[in-house]
Design a protein around this motif. Structure first.
Motif, PDB file in Angstrom:
ATOM      1  N   HIS A   1     -12.062   0.821   1.495  1.00  0.00           N
ATOM      2  CA  HIS A   1     -10.976   0.957   2.665  1.00  0.00           C
ATOM      3  C   HIS A   1     -11.773   1.135   4.102  1.00  0.00           C
ATOM      4  O   HIS A   1     -11.349   0.749   5.032  1.00  0.00           O
ATOM      5  CB  HIS A   1     -10.114   2.231   2.410  1.00  0.00           C
ATOM      6  CG  HIS A   1      -9.038   2.227   1.718  1.00  0.00           C
ATOM      7  ND1 HIS A   1      -9.228   2.059   0.315  1.00  0.00           N
ATOM      8  CD2 HIS A   1      -7.753   1.645   1.773  1.00  0.00           C
ATOM      9  CE1 HIS A   1      -7.890   1.880  -0.450  1.00  0.00           C
ATOM     10  NE2 HIS A   1      -7.004   1.533   0.624  1.00  0.00           N
TER      11      HIS A   1
ATOM     12  N   ASN B   1      -6.559   7.965   6.895  1.00  0.00           N
ATOM     13  CA  ASN B   1      -6.723   7.531   5.598  1.00  0.00           C
ATOM     14  C   ASN B   1      -8.048   7.331   5.034  1.00  0.00           C
ATOM     15  O   ASN B   1      -8.494   8.168   4.005  1.00  0.00           O
ATOM     16  CB  ASN B   1      -6.312   6.122   5.413  1.00  0.00           C
ATOM     17  CG  ASN B   1      -6.392   5.364   4.225  1.00  0.00           C
ATOM     18  OD1 ASN B   1      -5.546   5.849   3.285  1.00  0.00           O
ATOM     19  ND2 ASN B   1      -7.598   4.420   3.944  1.00  0.00           N
ATOM     20  N   GLU B   2      -9.233   7.500   6.153  1.00  0.00           N
ATOM     21  CA  GLU B   2     -10.529   7.451   5.823  1.00  0.00           C
ATOM     22  C   GLU B   2     -11.032   8.905   5.749  1.00  0.00           C
ATOM     23  O   GLU B   2     -11.853   9.249   4.809  1.00  0.00           O
ATOM     24  CB  GLU B   2     -11.495   6.710   6.774  1.00  0.00           C
ATOM     25  CG  GLU B   2     -11.369   5.048   6.718  1.00  0.00           C
ATOM     26  CD  GLU B   2     -11.751   4.616   5.300  1.00  0.00           C
ATOM     27  OE1 GLU B   2     -12.986   4.979   4.903  1.00  0.00           O
ATOM     28  OE2 GLU B   2     -11.034   3.840   4.877  1.00  0.00           O
TER      29      GLU B   2
ATOM     30  N   SER C   1      -4.612  -6.177  -3.482  1.00  0.00           N
ATOM     31  CA  SER C   1      -5.855  -6.559  -3.039  1.00  0.00           C
ATOM     32  C   SER C   1      -6.099  -8.066  -2.844  1.00  0.00           C
ATOM     33  O   SER C   1      -6.473  -8.713  -1.868  1.00  0.00           O
ATOM     34  CB  SER C   1      -6.884  -6.207  -3.930  1.00  0.00           C
ATOM     35  OG  SER C   1      -6.666  -6.781  -5.565  1.00  0.00           O
TER      36      SER C   1
ATOM     37  N   GLY D   1       0.714  -1.186   0.086  1.00  0.00           N
ATOM     38  CA  GLY D   1      -0.055  -0.085   0.041  1.00  0.00           C
ATOM     39  C   GLY D   1       0.777   1.130  -0.068  1.00  0.00           C
ATOM     40  O   GLY D   1       0.601   2.264  -0.891  1.00  0.00           O
TER      41      GLY D   1
ATOM     42  N   LEU E   1     -10.674  -2.018   6.001  1.00  0.00           N
ATOM     43  CA  LEU E   1      -9.733  -1.420   7.092  1.00  0.00           C
ATOM     44  C   LEU E   1     -10.270  -1.034   8.402  1.00  0.00           C
ATOM     45  O   LEU E   1     -10.071  -1.769   9.498  1.00  0.00           O
ATOM     46  CB  LEU E   1      -8.739  -0.188   6.521  1.00  0.00           C
ATOM     47  CG  LEU E   1      -7.622  -0.343   5.845  1.00  0.00           C
ATOM     48  CD1 LEU E   1      -6.881   0.946   5.252  1.00  0.00           C
ATOM     49  CD2 LEU E   1      -6.664  -1.333   6.845  1.00  0.00           C
TER      50      LEU E   1
ATOM     51  N   SER F   1      -0.671   5.861   5.287  1.00  0.00           N
ATOM     52  CA  SER F   1      -0.014   4.243   5.027  1.00  0.00           C
ATOM     53  C   SER F   1       1.258   3.992   5.819  1.00  0.00           C
ATOM     54  O   SER F   1       1.492   3.048   6.264  1.00  0.00           O
ATOM     55  CB  SER F   1       0.294   4.227   3.570  1.00  0.00           C
ATOM     56  OG  SER F   1      -0.988   4.715   2.635  1.00  0.00           O
TER      57      SER F   1
END
Length: 412
Positions: free
Chosen positions: A318, A359-360, A49, A25, A322, A387
């Motif tokens: 994600h 990230n989100e 993935s 990633g 995640l 990341s």
């Protein structure tokens, strides 16, 4: 648990797999924003993935389910489950390398096909075990998870066939991809996690099993909910109405679960660990957001916007993989003391949570801004930072797990 040392070794392998997912990633984030000419981005994406699904999530789910299977089982049956775990990881590692080097090719398709065979083997083994074992409320969740996992392989088989024969149309390709994704993360991953959560609740002894109605609503709505992924195909009105009903049923089923755990005061009964409670609250919020977003997507205008902007799709994926699935697996490992009992583990988990959160938030803001074609500054840098934070947190956990591998732990 009888085979605590053996479980500890498999946990280390799962954490290493998670670290590899995070490393790829990071490489993808570097390649998006800066020069990184050695590997193809599309091939890296496939490697990322496929290994995340098989080498990290499926591997860890099977391992954690195995911790429930192994006690009281003959040594021969325990060896079968260890072989399943080993062969699954080998197939996943093969996909990681092959997809990164060649994309869809003979080796990557072969490894993908073999991973399906291994999963079929695992499903047969677990179905047989449940038939012979003392009935448990978690079995309903686990049976659904396995059936949906098997159903997802239809999408993989279709993709492999299209790639091997070069008979690809855009609609068929996307339908096969979304079929696989839906029945993996909304089926096998989610219901596998719910099976573990159901076992976890019964371990507390004071909390009754999750109401069967909640399970029925979530299980029977999963199949028609696939329509949410292909609304762009302009499905017939009766099927569209069924998709709307399925979306409402999923929200209702999840609501019943939240009411259940609140009614019987789950969080106060957990060990006095603030991090464990924080993680469970974050996961609950993430699942709620996911289901509400799915419900909103039945509105044609919202669906068109969601599928028309890649950042929104990436943010959603994600969120599921995640903030819900991966975070739950780490929470379960921590809550059931399968991670080493080191004082720095909560700090590493907090760093992981921070990386997921950044990230989100960044992907979400980027996705909303993309609707108005607004460029958000420093997006690439923030996503790379997220990341790197996740990678550092996972590597930190791997190092602590290796250092404490000889410690005596109680596996429940």
């Amino acid at each position: 648990m009888q085979h605590g040392t053996d479980v500890l070794k498999w946990v280390k392998l799962s954490l290493i797999s998670f670290a590899l997912v995070a490393l790829v990633g990071v490489m993808m984030r570097i390649k998006i924003g800066w020069s990184f000419p050695w590997l193809d981005q599309k091939q890296l994406q496939h490697a990322h993935s496929h290994f995340a699904f098989a080498g990290w999530i499926t591997q860890t789910l099977l391992l954690l389910i195995a911790t429930r299977v192994w006690p009281g089982q003959p040594e021969a049956d325990q060896r079968k489950m260890r072989r399943i775990l080993l062969y699954n990881w080998i197939c996943a590692a093969g996909m990681l390398i092959a997809f990164a080097m060649q994309g869809y090719g003979a080796v990557s398709i072969s490894c993908s096909t073999l991973s399906i065979v291994v999963f079929l083997w695992a499903a047969v083994y677990l179905f047989r075990w449940m038939r012979l074992a003392t009935p448990h409320p978690a079995f309903g969740w686990l049976r659904a998870a396995l059936w949906f996992g098997l159903l997802s392989t239809v999408g993989t088989a279709a993709l492999s066939y299209m790639m091997a024969t070069h008979q690809i149309t855009q609609h068929n390709y996307l339908a096969a991809v979304y079929w696989y994704l839906h029945f993996q993360y909304n089926g096998w991953f989610f219901f596998g996690g719910m099976a573990l959560f159901s076992w976890w609740l019964t371990d507390l002894t004071t909390i009754p099993p999750i109401p069967a109605l909640a399970r029925h609503l979530l299980v029977w709505s999963c199949l028609p909910a696939f329509g949410l992924s292909v609304l762009w195909m302009h499905i017939p009105l009766p099927l569209y109405l069924l998709v709307i009903i399925a979306s409402i049923a999923q929200v209702a089923g999840w609501g019943l679960i939240l009411i259940h755990v609140h009614k019987y005061r789950l969080l106060p009964q957990l060990p006095a660990q603030k991090m464990l409670k924080l993680l469970l609250i974050c996961i609950s919020i993430a699942v709620s957001i996911k289901l509400l977003l799915q419900l909103a997507s039945v509105i044609p205008a919202v669906s068109k916007l969601a599928f028309g902007f890649r950042p929104i799709v990436v943010a959603y994926l994600h969120l599921v993989l995640l903030a819900i699935i991966s975070l739950f697996l780490m929470t379960y490992l921590y809550g059931k003391q399968l991670l080493c009992q080191h004082k720095m583990v909560p700090k590493a988990l907090l760093l992981l949570l921070a990386g997921i959160g950044i990230n989100e938030l960044t992907l979400g803001i980027q996705g909303i801004a993309s609707l108005q074609y607004i460029a958000i500054p420093f997006t690439k840098e923030l996503l790379l930072l997220a990341s790197l934070l996740m990678l550092c947190a996972i590597v930190w956990l791997v190092v602590m797990q290796c250092q404490k591998s000889s410690a005596t732990q109680q596996y429940l």
